[in-house]
Each structure stands twice: as structure tokens, then as C-alpha cells.
Design an enzyme around this catalytic site. Structure first.
Site, PDB file in Angstrom:
ATOM      1  N   TRP A 130       0.376   9.294   0.679  1.00  0.00           N
ATOM      2  CA  TRP A 130       0.625   9.437   2.123  1.00  0.00           C
ATOM      3  C   TRP A 130       1.963   8.785   2.451  1.00  0.00           C
ATOM      4  O   TRP A 130       2.227   7.660   2.004  1.00  0.00           O
ATOM      5  CB  TRP A 130      -0.519   8.766   2.892  1.00  0.00           C
ATOM      6  CG  TRP A 130      -0.411   8.796   4.376  1.00  0.00           C
ATOM      7  CD1 TRP A 130      -0.058   9.875   5.151  1.00  0.00           C
ATOM      8  CD2 TRP A 130      -0.643   7.711   5.281  1.00  0.00           C
ATOM      9  NE1 TRP A 130      -0.083   9.524   6.484  1.00  0.00           N
ATOM     10  CE2 TRP A 130      -0.437   8.203   6.596  1.00  0.00           C
ATOM     11  CE3 TRP A 130      -1.022   6.384   5.124  1.00  0.00           C
ATOM     12  CZ2 TRP A 130      -0.587   7.414   7.728  1.00  0.00           C
ATOM     13  CZ3 TRP A 130      -1.181   5.595   6.250  1.00  0.00           C
ATOM     14  CH2 TRP A 130      -0.962   6.110   7.535  1.00  0.00           C
ATOM     15  N   ASP A 211      -8.715   3.950  -0.202  1.00  0.00           N
ATOM     16  CA  ASP A 211      -8.374   4.463   1.128  1.00  0.00           C
ATOM     17  C   ASP A 211      -9.253   5.677   1.393  1.00  0.00           C
ATOM     18  O   ASP A 211      -9.132   6.704   0.716  1.00  0.00           O
ATOM     19  CB  ASP A 211      -6.887   4.840   1.162  1.00  0.00           C
ATOM     20  CG  ASP A 211      -6.446   5.271   2.562  1.00  0.00           C
ATOM     21  OD1 ASP A 211      -7.296   5.325   3.473  1.00  0.00           O
ATOM     22  OD2 ASP A 211      -5.239   5.555   2.743  1.00  0.00           O
ATOM     23  N   LYS A 246     -10.513  11.121  11.634  1.00  0.00           N
ATOM     24  CA  LYS A 246     -10.699  12.546  11.303  1.00  0.00           C
ATOM     25  C   LYS A 246     -12.168  12.945  11.419  1.00  0.00           C
ATOM     26  O   LYS A 246     -12.495  13.918  12.076  1.00  0.00           O
ATOM     27  CB  LYS A 246     -10.221  12.848   9.879  1.00  0.00           C
ATOM     28  CG  LYS A 246      -9.054  12.022   9.404  1.00  0.00           C
ATOM     29  CD  LYS A 246      -7.733  12.455   9.978  1.00  0.00           C
ATOM     30  CE  LYS A 246      -6.663  11.449   9.571  1.00  0.00           C
ATOM     31  NZ  LYS A 246      -5.315  11.850   9.775  1.00  0.00           N
TER      32      LYS A 246
HETATM   33  C1  LMR Z   1      -1.307  12.688   8.219  1.00  0.00           C
HETATM   34  O1  LMR Z   1      -1.101  12.348   7.057  1.00  0.00           O
HETATM   35  O2  LMR Z   1      -0.813  13.711   8.725  1.00  0.00           O
HETATM   36  C2  LMR Z   1      -2.235  11.867   9.076  1.00  0.00           C
HETATM   37  O3  LMR Z   1      -2.809  10.861   8.332  1.00  0.00           O
HETATM   38  C3  LMR Z   1      -1.593  11.381  10.311  1.00  0.00           C
HETATM   39  C4  LMR Z   1      -0.583  10.310  10.093  1.00  0.00           C
HETATM   40  O4  LMR Z   1      -0.682   9.283  10.754  1.00  0.00           O
HETATM   41  O5  LMR Z   1       0.341  10.489   9.292  1.00  0.00           O
END
Ligand code: LMR
Length: 396
Positions: A130, A211, A246
Site C-alpha cells: 500500500w 494488516d 471497508k
Molecule cells: C486505498 O488503498 O485506496 C485505500 O486504502 C484508501 C487509502 O487511504 O489509500
């Protein structure tokens, strides 16, 4: 003081949202930020949440401070959701949960807690991960290193690479693992692969940080927690960062949880006192509203069952979209094999096109996805999938 500042580019994910909102093309498609959308492209409030909100309005008697731990009912319900009713760490009283401002808050608290355990500690994250993980951990003073994870060429896991890297990690390092619905690749570990990773964690002695932002969006609530529960059985110490953004659709309420597991009830109590002091100096106490909604839903048979059904609807729609897109690409004459999208899980997959092609989709077709070609699969709908497949075909 501000004079020395240089403007920073917009966040790679959140910046897309602003661009999409400004776009006036009626055919625009948002595959950017990871939020669930229904067939009409709307992110509505879940019915069970609406009912829980009404209940809260009717019964709330005070807005007094809640304390750094947050609501103990919420924390207990979250622990049961994460570990299942009868997990060893709950039976042995080795887990402590605090409510946090979203999953991001949980991760930041976890990072600060790790720093309290060991200044300058290293945390290993998957490559890719992420977009916010690295910045978030570095902002807390951790050193971030990566282990191989997704093989872009073969559209599969680089599991051998991952395992080999994890065997080299130090015993006093932390390793971040996505419990399910890997963000951004959608590529999850199989049962056998989780068993192997848990073995390595036990052998090496590193601390797993799980996570779990998408529990229930992959295969199901229990299935998605399989790896996490196995890991919690295998190691003495572990951290779980979970999110209700989510699966409860509570994005803007900012509610999540950070759970620490210790070697014994006594050691986790000591660790928990440190965790609470971390919370106190960052935001003092978590917001209460989202937690109240989640605890109301999880502690009522009726609302909980309604939530299961609504979660299943979201999950089924996303999984259906995966097949739909692959079929439509074939229908539109695309010969490149995109079937890997149906073998992935959760909100995201990489389309596997170049950054230039991603930009072209945005500039010429008003189709928005992250520069890495990460698509939020929930943004696909029956009414836009033909246009999407045709546009991808043209760009290819
Ligand atoms: C994403 O990866 O799009 C979501 O987890 C929202 C974010 O805060 O990035």
C-alpha cells in the site's frame, strides 16, 4: 517558518479522487481509491449501520471522554471477529485491543509502539505494498525494507523470493504481512503458503504485523482471517492492525483497532501500558462514533446477520466484476491474457499496463487508476464495463 517549505505532489491515491471529481466527462470511471461502489457507482451507508446509528441516537446519554483504549465492548467484539470465538490467544488472555482512528491510525500506533520496543527498528514490507505504508512507518522513525512479493511478469506471487528474504530477517525486526486482499496486487497467500510463512516466523523469531483492512472482502470473514489466526497460534508476539472502513463502509468515521499479542497475560499488560502511552501522546483518545456502531452491530444477532448479508453482497459484486472485466476484454478482441484478475482477491488488481498507458486512459478516456495500474475493481459496473474494456483495448 513556512517560507522554507516546498510544495509536495498530491498523494498518489487520494490525489486521483480530486481529479476524478473535477472531470466533467459523463463516461468517467473511478478505479482509483479503494472504496466499495454499488452498480450505480454509489458508496451508500449500509442498512445495518443506519439502524445502529438510530439506536445510538436513541440511547446515547453522554459525550464524556472515552479514554485511550476506546470502547471495551468494541475492542472485545473486534478481537472475536479477528481471531474467531475460540482462539488460543483469547483463551490464554494474551491479546489487548485498542480502538484507533481507522486502520491507518492502528498502523501508526503500531509503528510508534515498535519504536518504543526498539528505537530505529526495521520493518519489512512486501514489494509492492500500500502506497502509504512506507511513509507512515518512516514518519514514526522506523527503517523500512522490502521483501519480494508480486511477480509482475508472471502475474503471480514470487513466493520463493519472499520466503528466502524472510529467512534473512533479524529476530528483532518486524515484518508487515497483508492478512488478505493484498493491496495493491490482489494476490494472497494460499493455506500452504501461510503455513510456510508461519514456520519461518517461528524459526526466525521476527515479529509479524498483520494488516487486515479488508476482512470479508476476499473469500469470507473466517477464510480471510485464516493466515492471521495461524500466525497468532505460531508466534509469541504479534500485532494486528484492522480497519472497519471497508467491511462496515465506515470510511469517514475513522474506526479501526490495534491488537497486540504478548507471550503471557502479564507481559501483554506491560506492553499495553506502553501502547496506551503511545496513544495518549498522538491523539489522546480514539473517536467513539464508529466504534459504537460496530459494537452495536456485532453484539446484536439481528444486525450482525444483516451485516453478513450486506458484506456478502459487496464481496460477490467485486468477485463478479473480476470475471465480467476479463470476459469483456476478450469480447473486445483483446488477445493478451488477463485471466489472472479472476484468480486474485479483494478490492484491487494490477492491470499490468505501463504508466504511459495509465495516463492515456485518464487523459483520453477519463478512466482513473493509480499510476502502477492498480485498479479498484469495485468501480466496475455493468453500465461502464463495455466502455472500460473498449478503452483498454484501444490503449493496448
Ligand atoms: C486505498 O488503498 O485506496 C485505500 O486504502 C484508501 C487509502 O487511504 O489509500
Amino acid at each position: 517558518m513556512f517560507a522554507s517549505l516546498k510544495a509536495l505532489p498530491a498523494d498518489p491515491i487520494l490525489g486521483l479522487l480530486a481529479k476524478y471529481r473535477e472531470d466533467t466527462n459523463p463516461k468517467k470511471i473511478d478505479l482509483g481509491v479503494g472504496v466499495y461502489k454499488n452498480e450505480a457507482g454509489e458508496t451508500t451507508v449500509l442498512d445495518c449501520v443506519k439502524k445502529a446509528e438510530q439506536h445510538r441516537t436513541d440511547t446515547e446519554t453522554s459525550k464524556v471522554y472515552i479514554g485511550p483504549t476506546g470502547s471495551s465492548l468494541f475492542n472485545d467484539e473486534m478481537a472475536k471477529l479477528i481471531f474467531g470465538q475460540d482462539h488460543k490467544v483469547l483463551n490464554e488472555n494474551r491479546a489487548r485491543t485498542v480502538s484507533t482512528p481507522g486502520g491507518t491510525g492502528a498502523l501508526r500506533v503500531a509503528a510508534e509502539f515498535i519504536k518504543s520496543c526498539k528505537a530505529g527498528a526495521t520493518i519489512w514490507v512486501s514489494n509492492p505494498t500500500w502506497a502509504n505504508h512506507t511513509g507512515l512507518f518512516e514518519a514514526a522513525g522506523l527503517t523500512v525494507k522490502t521483501y519480494p512479493y508480486y511477480d509482475h511478469e508472471n502475474k503471480n506471487l514470487d513466493f520463493d523470493g519472499m520466503l528466502a528474504a524472510l529467512k534473512q530477517v533479524s529476530a528483532d525486526d518486524a515484518v508487515l504481512l497483508h492478512a488478505c486482499c493484498h493491496n495493491p496486487s490482489g494476490m494472497d497467500l494460499t493455506v500452504e503458503q501461510w503455513q510456510q510463512v508461519a514456520e519461518v516466523a517461528k524459526l526466525v523469531g521476527f515479529m509479524p504485523v498483520l494488516d487486515m483492512a479488508y476482512q470479508g472482502f476476499g473469500q469470507g470473514l473466517d477464510e480471510d482471517a485464516f493466515g492471521l489466526r495461524l500466525m497468532a497460534e505460531s508466534v509469541n508476539e504479534m500485532i494486528v492492525c484492522s480497519s472497519c472502513s471497508k467491511n462496515f463502509g465506515l470510511y469517514r468515521e475513522r474506526i479501526g483497532a490495534c491488537t497486540i499479542i504478548g507471550e503471557s497475560s502479564l507481559s501483554v499488560d506491560i506492553a499495553n501500558s506502553v501502547l496506551l502511552s503511545v496513544v495518549r501522546v498522538i491523539y489522546s483518545m480514539p473517536p467513539a462514533h464508529g466504534a459504537a456502531l460496530v459494537e452495536t452491530i456485532l453484539s446484536s444477532d439481528e444486525l450482525r446477520n444483516e451485516w453478513y448479508r450486506e458484506l456478502q453482497t459487496m464481496r460477490d459484486r467485486i468477485n463478479g466484476n473480476r470475471q465480467l472485466l476479463v470476459d469483456k476484454l476478450v469480447e473486445n478482441g483483446v488477445t493478451r491474457d488477463f485471466s489472472f484478475i479472476t484468480r486474485q482477491a479483494g478490492m484491487f488488481s494490477f492491470l499490468g499496463i505501463t504508466p504511459e498507458q495509465v495516463q492515456q486512459l485518464q487523459d483520453e478516456y477519463s478512466i482513473y487508476m493509480v499510476g502502477s495500474s492498480r485498479m479498484s475493481i469495485a468501480g466496475i459496473a455493468k453500465c461502464n464495463v463495455d466502455y472500460l474494456a473498449q478503452s483498454i483495448a484501444k490503449v493496448l
